[in-house]
Write a protein that holds these residues in place. Structure first.
Motif, PDB file in Angstrom:
ATOM      1  N   HIS A 283      26.753  11.252  12.039  1.00 35.32           N
ATOM      2  CA  HIS A 283      27.892  12.083  11.643  1.00 35.32           C
ATOM      3  C   HIS A 283      28.502  11.648  10.308  1.00 35.32           C
ATOM      4  CE1 HIS A 283      30.445   8.838  13.211  1.00 35.32           C
ATOM      5  NE2 HIS A 283      31.509   9.464  12.707  1.00 35.32           N
ATOM      6  N   ASP A 284      28.416  10.366   9.972  1.00 37.42           N
ATOM      7  CA  ASP A 284      28.971   9.875   8.698  1.00 37.42           C
ATOM      8  C   ASP A 284      27.879   9.355   7.760  1.00 37.42           C
ATOM      9  OD1 ASP A 284      31.597  10.494   9.219  1.00 37.42           O
ATOM     10  OD2 ASP A 284      32.171   8.469   9.857  1.00 37.42           O
ATOM     11  N   ILE A 285      26.641   9.770   7.988  1.00 40.22           N
ATOM     12  CA  ILE A 285      25.513   9.168   7.271  1.00 40.22           C
ATOM     13  C   ILE A 285      25.597   9.388   5.761  1.00 40.22           C
ATOM     14  CG2 ILE A 285      23.919  11.149   7.375  1.00 40.22           C
ATOM     15  CD1 ILE A 285      23.029   7.447   8.128  1.00 40.22           C
ATOM     16  N   ALA A 286      26.309  10.431   5.315  1.00 39.79           N
ATOM     17  CA  ALA A 286      26.412  10.711   3.878  1.00 39.79           C
ATOM     18  C   ALA A 286      27.627  10.064   3.227  1.00 39.79           C
ATOM     19  CB  ALA A 286      26.446  12.227   3.646  1.00 39.79           C
ATOM     20  N   LYS A 287      28.365   9.260   3.956  1.00 42.98           N
ATOM     21  CA  LYS A 287      29.547   8.639   3.341  1.00 42.98           C
ATOM     22  C   LYS A 287      29.209   7.713   2.160  1.00 42.98           C
ATOM     23  CE  LYS A 287      33.413   9.095   6.478  1.00 42.98           C
ATOM     24  NZ  LYS A 287      34.461   8.412   7.254  1.00 42.98           N
ATOM     25  N   PRO A 288      28.148   6.915   2.233  1.00 39.93           N
ATOM     26  CA  PRO A 288      27.830   6.108   1.053  1.00 39.93           C
ATOM     27  C   PRO A 288      27.555   6.951  -0.196  1.00 39.93           C
ATOM     28  CG  PRO A 288      26.666   5.264   2.966  1.00 39.93           C
ATOM     29  CD  PRO A 288      27.272   6.569   3.379  1.00 39.93           C
ATOM     30  N   ALA A 289      26.937   8.113  -0.001  1.00 39.13           N
ATOM     31  CA  ALA A 289      26.592   8.968  -1.142  1.00 39.13           C
ATOM     32  C   ALA A 289      27.787   9.750  -1.675  1.00 39.13           C
ATOM     33  CB  ALA A 289      25.477   9.941  -0.733  1.00 39.13           C
ATOM     34  N   THR A 290      28.831   9.918  -0.879  1.00 37.24           N
ATOM     35  CA  THR A 290      29.986  10.731  -1.295  1.00 37.24           C
ATOM     36  C   THR A 290      31.240   9.885  -1.536  1.00 37.24           C
ATOM     37  OG1 THR A 290      30.531  11.145   1.037  1.00 37.24           O
ATOM     38  CG2 THR A 290      29.137  12.780  -0.064  1.00 37.24           C
ATOM     39  N   LYS A 291      31.099   8.587  -1.448  1.00 41.80           N
ATOM     40  CA  LYS A 291      32.252   7.688  -1.574  1.00 41.80           C
ATOM     41  C   LYS A 291      32.794   7.692  -3.007  1.00 41.80           C
ATOM     42  CE  LYS A 291      31.462   3.262  -1.354  1.00 41.80           C
ATOM     43  NZ  LYS A 291      31.164   1.922  -0.811  1.00 41.80           N
ATOM     44  N   ARG A 292      34.093   7.914  -3.135  1.00 41.45           N
ATOM     45  CA  ARG A 292      34.750   7.900  -4.441  1.00 41.45           C
ATOM     46  C   ARG A 292      36.132   7.241  -4.303  1.00 41.45           C
ATOM     47  NH1 ARG A 292      30.371   9.368  -5.027  1.00 41.45           N
ATOM     48  NH2 ARG A 292      29.522  11.202  -6.119  1.00 41.45           N
ATOM     49  N   PHE A 293      36.559   6.542  -5.361  1.00 40.24           N
ATOM     50  CA  PHE A 293      37.918   6.005  -5.375  1.00 40.24           C
ATOM     51  C   PHE A 293      38.751   6.834  -6.331  1.00 40.24           C
ATOM     52  CE2 PHE A 293      41.404   3.320  -6.793  1.00 40.24           C
ATOM     53  CZ  PHE A 293      41.893   2.855  -5.567  1.00 40.24           C
ATOM     54  N   GLU A 294      39.817   7.442  -5.797  1.00 41.49           N
ATOM     55  CA  GLU A 294      40.700   8.284  -6.603  1.00 41.49           C
ATOM     56  C   GLU A 294      42.025   7.563  -6.822  1.00 41.49           C
ATOM     57  OE1 GLU A 294      41.127  12.014  -4.636  1.00 41.49           O
ATOM     58  OE2 GLU A 294      38.997  12.548  -4.797  1.00 41.49           O
ATOM     59  N   GLN A 295      42.356   7.371  -8.089  1.00 42.04           N
ATOM     60  CA  GLN A 295      43.604   6.690  -8.420  1.00 42.04           C
ATOM     61  C   GLN A 295      44.798   7.415  -7.789  1.00 42.04           C
ATOM     62  OE1 GLN A 295      43.998   3.840  -9.857  1.00 42.04           O
ATOM     63  NE2 GLN A 295      41.858   3.506 -10.484  1.00 42.04           N
ATOM     64  N   GLY A 296      45.671   6.629  -7.197  1.00 43.83           N
ATOM     65  CA  GLY A 296      46.851   7.189  -6.571  1.00 43.83           C
ATOM     66  C   GLY A 296      46.616   7.735  -5.180  1.00 43.83           C
ATOM     67  N   HIS A 297      45.353   7.771  -4.772  1.00 43.46           N
ATOM     68  CA  HIS A 297      45.040   8.314  -3.448  1.00 43.46           C
ATOM     69  C   HIS A 297      44.251   7.320  -2.599  1.00 43.46           C
ATOM     70  CE1 HIS A 297      44.231  11.319  -0.385  1.00 43.46           C
ATOM     71  NE2 HIS A 297      42.954  10.964  -0.429  1.00 43.46           N
ATOM     72  N   GLY A 298      43.233   6.729  -3.181  1.00 43.16           N
ATOM     73  CA  GLY A 298      42.394   5.800  -2.435  1.00 43.16           C
ATOM     74  C   GLY A 298      40.979   6.319  -2.280  1.00 43.16           C
TER      75      GLY A 298
END
Length: 471
Positions: A283-298
């Motif tokens: 269910h979360d297998i694509a999290k490594p490929a879609t992981k992003r850090f957004e300033q002010g959000h996380g």
């Protein structure tokens, strides 16, 4: 303790058959192990000092037409099926292996040779079946003691056992998971040392062992062992990549590997469905490929459900899992797994529930179970609130389904009916009208009924300047 199996009519018949033909034979392997574990086992393995096929043939003759005999001459084995039992006969043998293959060179051997070639001490016990030694336990590697202590250990040097047949590394982890046993320290170190040898094993055999781990009571035990041994990054690298936490500006995300294992265990408490458990894994297998850090959000993982669903067919192909309706079921759940969670956090509208029912169809109950399992917060008040909200969603699903019959929805107006009404050929206009009818029903503009859909279709046709050919 094992008198019960010895008293079985099939074993008594086997004893008479062996005595009449002056053949020495033994119960071995899993059926002996399971006697001591009080586990039911429908597979009975018999080692014969001599010709196993000959004894199987005589045994079949004694049982009569109620039994079915299969002979595998290339392997020197035979199988007798009797009702729900499978009795396998093999001559005692010793084995030697080549470095690049798990297929051994086999030669005739003694009972001791046969016990030495077994994978684990708990599978290397034998019970005599002929009158001279009937019921006597032969346990040269203290398998019974290892059973009592809950230890997985190899009869020989584990480096030899695992290098000879690397599938045994998967089997060690599978038995430890299924039985709640501990892998002997030297044996586990050997698995880590020999892990690269797993590459000579077919993907199908690996998948079979992996599925057995997944179907165990607490599958996270097996996945933790696969990860710690290094096997996981070889057999399932995409899952291995879920592991780890990255921190930016003091903000870190949860470890998606351990979260996935918790979700898998949560599902396992509620369901024995292998493919629902696979949906939990992916269910979360694509999290490594879609992981992003957004300033002010996380940290964000936007679109991981969509990308994950698109990854499912390739993962199934790589692991040699079935590319059929089972795969589509997993893909559907991965795609939709956030939807009920979003509904549970917001006001539940009828149109949102209709769309969920429409897209999930018969998978809706499994989807809801997966979504509840996906709640892994340690905050008890949050957990209580989420579960309470899910009950609201469930009730709304039930109400909408009873009223609008959206699950496994079939349009009340077919494409053929649209074409006849407006004198159209298959094309863009037909699709536009069909989609408009579907959207109107899902949004609650019209009920899911023929007359309402017919009137809506005619109105839509007029908007598109279509002439009515027949009503």
């Amino acid at each position: 303790m094992y008198q019960e199996i010895l008293n079985k009519p099939v074993i008594q018949t086997l004893r008479k058959c062996a005595d009449e033909n002056n053949i020495e034979c033994y119960l071995v392997g899993g059926c002996v192990r399971d006697v001591f574990l009080n586990r039911e086992n429908k597979d009975i393995d018999v080692v014969v000092l001599g010709n196993g096929i000959f004894l199987a043939e005589r045994f079949r003759d004694k049982l009569g037409d109620q039994a079915h005999l299969s002979i595998f001459k290339n392997f020197g084995t035979a199988q007798v099926k009797l009702n729900n039992l499978e009795i396998e006969f093999v001559g005692a043998r010793k084995e030697s292996y080549r470095l690049n293959s798990r297929k051994p060179t086999v030669s005739e051997g003694t009972l001791e040779d046969d016990q030495r070639r077994r994978d684990f001490t708990i599978n290397a016990m034998a019970i005599g079946l002929t009158s001279e030694n009937f019921g006597i336990l032969l346990d040269p590697f203290n398998g019974r003691k290892d059973l009592q202590q809950g230890i997985i250990r190899t009869p020989l040097d584990p480096d030899i056992t695992y290098s000879d047949d690397p599938l045994r590394m998967m089997r060690a982890i599978r038995f430890a998971t299924q039985l709640g046993f501990t892998i002997d320290d030297a044996s586990f170190k050997s698995i880590a040392k020999n892990k690269e040898r797993i590459s000579i094993i077919s993907k199908e055999r690996i998948a079979d062992e992996l599925n057995k781990i997944i179907l165990s009571k607490t599958p996270s035990v097996g996945f933790n062992l696969l990860f710690e041994s290094g096997l996981l990054h070889i057999i399932f690298p995409k899952m291995n990549r879920l592991h780890g936490v990255e921190t930016v500006n003091g903000k870190g995300h949860k470890d998606n590997f351990y979260h996935t294992l918790q979700v898998l265990d949560n599902v396992a408490v509620k369901s024995n469905d292998l493919w629902l458990r696979w949906a939990a894994i992916l269910h979360d297998i694509a999290k490594p490929a879609t992981k992003r850090f957004e300033q002010g959000h996380g940290w964000t993982f936007h679109g991981h459900e969509d990308k994950g669903a698109r990854m499912v067919p390739k993962i199934f192909a790589e692991l040699k899992l079935p590319l059929n309706e089972k795969m589509k079921f997993v893909q559907n759940l991965v795609l939709l797994h956030l939807r009920p969670i979003v509904l549970a956090k917001t006001e539940v509208t009828d149109s949102a529930v209709r769309r969920l029912l429409f897209e999930a169809g018969e998978n809706i109950d499994a989807l809801m179970l997966l979504c509840e399992a996906d709640i892994t917060t340690k905050n008890s008040s949050k957990m209580k609130r989420y579960l309470s909200n899910f009950e609201i969603v469930r009730q709304k699903l039930k109400e909408i389904e009873e009223k609008d019959r959206i699950r496994n929805w079939q349009p009340p107006i077919s494409g053929e009916h649209i074409m006849k009404t407006f004198g159209l050929k298959p094309g863009k206009e037909v699709g536009i009208i069909k989609d408009a009818i579907r959207e109107a029903i899902l949004e609650g503009i019209i009920p899911n009924e023929f007359d309402a859909a017919q009137n809506f279709m005619l109105t839509k046709g007029r908007e598109m300047n279509l002439s009515v050919s027949i009503i």
